[in-house]
Motif scaffolding. Structure first.
Motif, PDB file in Angstrom:
ATOM      1  N   PRO A  98       3.838   9.605  17.407  1.00  0.00           N
ATOM      2  CA  PRO A  98       3.124   8.138  16.742  1.00  0.00           C
ATOM      3  C   PRO A  98       3.372   6.942  17.739  1.00  0.00           C
ATOM      4  CG  PRO A  98       4.622   8.682  14.938  1.00  0.00           C
ATOM      5  CD  PRO A  98       4.510   9.410  16.914  1.00  0.00           C
ATOM      6  N   GLY A  99       1.998   7.039  17.914  1.00  0.00           N
ATOM      7  CA  GLY A  99       1.995   5.389  19.019  1.00  0.00           C
ATOM      8  C   GLY A  99       1.216   4.442  18.665  1.00  0.00           C
ATOM      9  N   ARG A 100       0.965   3.619  19.461  1.00  0.00           N
ATOM     10  CA  ARG A 100      -0.734   2.787  19.534  1.00  0.00           C
ATOM     11  C   ARG A 100      -1.806   2.848  19.951  1.00  0.00           C
ATOM     12  NH1 ARG A 100      -1.952  -2.417  21.671  1.00  0.00           N
ATOM     13  NH2 ARG A 100       0.080  -2.374  22.717  1.00  0.00           N
ATOM     14  N   TYR A 101      -0.985   4.137  20.677  1.00  0.00           N
ATOM     15  CA  TYR A 101      -2.765   4.418  21.950  1.00  0.00           C
ATOM     16  C   TYR A 101      -2.884   5.386  21.389  1.00  0.00           C
ATOM     17  CZ  TYR A 101      -3.382   1.025  24.011  1.00  0.00           C
ATOM     18  OH  TYR A 101      -4.298  -0.559  24.786  1.00  0.00           O
ATOM     19  N   ASP A 102      -2.456   6.800  20.280  1.00  0.00           N
ATOM     20  CA  ASP A 102      -2.928   7.488  19.717  1.00  0.00           C
ATOM     21  C   ASP A 102      -4.586   7.393  19.452  1.00  0.00           C
ATOM     22  OD1 ASP A 102      -0.704   8.424  19.129  1.00  0.00           O
ATOM     23  OD2 ASP A 102      -0.558   8.088  17.042  1.00  0.00           O
ATOM     24  N   ASP A 157     -17.015  10.562  20.922  1.00  0.00           N
ATOM     25  CA  ASP A 157     -15.885   9.048  21.159  1.00  0.00           C
ATOM     26  C   ASP A 157     -14.667   9.181  19.774  1.00  0.00           C
ATOM     27  OD1 ASP A 157     -15.850   6.376  21.720  1.00  0.00           O
ATOM     28  OD2 ASP A 157     -17.149   5.985  21.019  1.00  0.00           O
ATOM     29  N   PHE A 158     -14.229   8.533  20.193  1.00  0.00           N
ATOM     30  CA  PHE A 158     -13.136   8.600  19.526  1.00  0.00           C
ATOM     31  C   PHE A 158     -12.302   6.894  19.175  1.00  0.00           C
ATOM     32  CE2 PHE A 158     -11.981   8.888  23.994  1.00  0.00           C
ATOM     33  CZ  PHE A 158     -11.329   7.844  23.977  1.00  0.00           C
ATOM     34  N   GLU A 159     -11.233   6.990  18.321  1.00  0.00           N
ATOM     35  CA  GLU A 159     -10.911   5.599  17.520  1.00  0.00           C
ATOM     36  C   GLU A 159      -9.719   5.411  18.290  1.00  0.00           C
ATOM     37  OE1 GLU A 159     -11.491   4.878  13.686  1.00  0.00           O
ATOM     38  OE2 GLU A 159     -13.022   4.437  13.749  1.00  0.00           O
ATOM     39  N   THR A 160      -8.935   4.342  19.272  1.00  0.00           N
ATOM     40  CA  THR A 160      -7.481   4.115  19.268  1.00  0.00           C
ATOM     41  C   THR A 160      -6.905   3.971  17.992  1.00  0.00           C
ATOM     42  OG1 THR A 160      -7.769   2.009  20.329  1.00  0.00           O
ATOM     43  CG2 THR A 160      -7.838   4.278  21.538  1.00  0.00           C
ATOM     44  N   GLY A 161      -5.115   3.806  18.016  1.00  0.00           N
ATOM     45  CA  GLY A 161      -4.666   3.491  17.162  1.00  0.00           C
ATOM     46  C   GLY A 161      -3.574   4.733  16.651  1.00  0.00           C
ATOM     47  N   GLU A 162      -2.296   4.032  15.802  1.00  0.00           N
ATOM     48  CA  GLU A 162      -1.363   5.316  15.012  1.00  0.00           C
ATOM     49  C   GLU A 162      -1.626   5.713  14.478  1.00  0.00           C
ATOM     50  OE1 GLU A 162       2.890   5.154  13.435  1.00  0.00           O
ATOM     51  OE2 GLU A 162       2.618   3.543  15.256  1.00  0.00           O
ATOM     52  N   ILE A 163      -2.225   7.007  14.811  1.00  0.00           N
ATOM     53  CA  ILE A 163      -2.211   7.752  13.656  1.00  0.00           C
ATOM     54  C   ILE A 163      -0.443   8.004  12.736  1.00  0.00           C
ATOM     55  CG2 ILE A 163      -3.208  10.364  12.161  1.00  0.00           C
ATOM     56  CD1 ILE A 163      -4.896   7.774  13.198  1.00  0.00           C
ATOM     57  N   VAL A 164      -0.421   7.913  11.198  1.00  0.00           N
ATOM     58  CA  VAL A 164       0.620   8.373  10.407  1.00  0.00           C
ATOM     59  C   VAL A 164       0.541   9.322  10.124  1.00  0.00           C
ATOM     60  CG1 VAL A 164       2.269   7.458   8.742  1.00  0.00           C
ATOM     61  CG2 VAL A 164       0.824   5.592  10.080  1.00  0.00           C
ATOM     62  N   GLY A 165       2.277  10.190  10.422  1.00  0.00           N
ATOM     63  CA  GLY A 165       1.815  11.668   9.745  1.00  0.00           C
ATOM     64  C   GLY A 165       1.745  12.714  11.339  1.00  0.00           C
ATOM     65  N   SER A 166       1.430  12.094  12.905  1.00  0.00           N
ATOM     66  CA  SER A 166       1.000  12.612  13.283  1.00  0.00           C
ATOM     67  C   SER A 166       2.630  12.712  13.983  1.00  0.00           C
ATOM     68  CB  SER A 166      -0.120  11.928  14.659  1.00  0.00           C
ATOM     69  OG  SER A 166      -0.038  10.972  15.551  1.00  0.00           O
ATOM     70  N   TYR A 167       2.541  14.066  15.129  1.00  0.00           N
ATOM     71  CA  TYR A 167       3.968  13.898  15.766  1.00  0.00           C
ATOM     72  C   TYR A 167       3.781  13.020  17.743  1.00  0.00           C
ATOM     73  CZ  TYR A 167       1.055  17.699  18.707  1.00  0.00           C
ATOM     74  OH  TYR A 167       0.036  18.331  19.026  1.00  0.00           O
TER      75      TYR A 167
END
Length: 278
Positions: free
Chosen positions: A149-153, A137-147
């Motif tokens: 990045p966006g609200r649906y990371d 399972d996972f979470e949605t939301g921007e991950i700062v520092g990823s390539y």
């Protein structure tokens, strides 16, 4: 929002490119989705699910084409064995390789009342079901520092393993997700980090910060090997719950349309990269 009603279609058409696509130009996948998006929008095709994989390619966004030292960045990537293409949409650089599984769900916009938000959320719901057998399972939301990045990371314990994008053409909506199933997420991010450092000539604030530790693959997170062939079988199983599934290639009209879209994405790459004389 009843997202399961959006997934319910009279027919789901499956096009499976994850086995042979590594031998094909990655530009073809973007042209294929544009082709199918138009066909679905014009009701010349039922809803489409397409999986695809490509070998060692960096896909730049239009914004990346404006970097001040782009030539140096692209030279670095090519010297490291990466193919480089430019997609005809916004966003930033992403990685394609044999450990990244891509999935596109292509639906009719009006028939499904498919807002931008619903498009993204439908993919989130579907991906949760796709990965459920692995206990993921996972979470949605921007991950700062990823390539890119966006609200649906999509992330687990703060580490991004997937990202969702969306493209709309002539009444069709293609929602696309890339899933890092294996390999090193941080190593992929490090490639993008080095690219931006060179392509921006270390100019501050022109690129988002990249923190390689912010990214990981599902294999790293879950200690499981998730084969793309298993995901494809699971994909068909799930779609059978929502409609009649057919598996086809492009028809004659779509093949002609594909050539048009392929020429467009190829021209976009040439416009950005050809002046660099690389």
């Amino acid at each position: 929002m009843n997202l399961h009603s959006i997934l319910t279609q009279e027919t789901w058409r499956v096009i499976e490119n994850s086995q042979f696509a590594p031998n094909h130009d990655a530009l073809s996948s973007f042209a294929l989705d544009d082709t199918l998006c138009e066909a679905v929008g014009k009701k010349q095709s039922p809803a489409v699910a397409r999986s695809w994989v490509h070998d060692k390619t960096i896909v730049l966004g239009i914004q990346d084409g404006r970097l001040s030292a782009l030539r140096e960045g692209v030279e670095f990537l090519k010297a490291d064995g990466w193919n480089v293409i430019v997609r005809n949409s916004g966003g930033l650089a992403v990685v394609l390789d044999e450990g990244i599984y891509n999935l596109s769900l292509i639906l009719h916009e009006k028939d499904n009342n498919l807002s931008i938000e619903k498009g993204f959320e439908t993919m989130v719901v579907f991906l949760r079901m796709l990965l459920a057998p692995y206990g993921i399972d996972f979470e949605t939301g921007e991950i700062v520092g990823s390539y890119c990045p966006g609200r649906y990371d999509l992330s687990i314990n703060g580490k991004k393993f997937a990202g969702i994008s969306q493209r709309r053409i002539r009444g069709g909506v293609a929602t696309q997700v890339y899933v890092c199933t294996s390999g090193s997420g941080s190593e992929r991010a490090r490639v993008i980090e080095h690219f931006y450092k060179r392509a921006s000539d270390n100019e501050p604030n022109c690129c988002p910060p990249i923190y390689p530790e912010a990214m990981a693959s599902l294999a790293e997170i879950s200690s499981q090997h998730i084969a793309h062939s298993e995901l494809n079988r699971r994909l068909i199983y799930l779609l059978n719950e929502y409609g009649h599934v057919i598996q086809t290639d492009l028809n004659e009209d779509e093949t002609i349309l594909f050539k048009t879209y392929y020429d467009r994405v190829k021209l976009r790459t040439k416009k950005v990269l050809l002046p660099l004389n690389i």
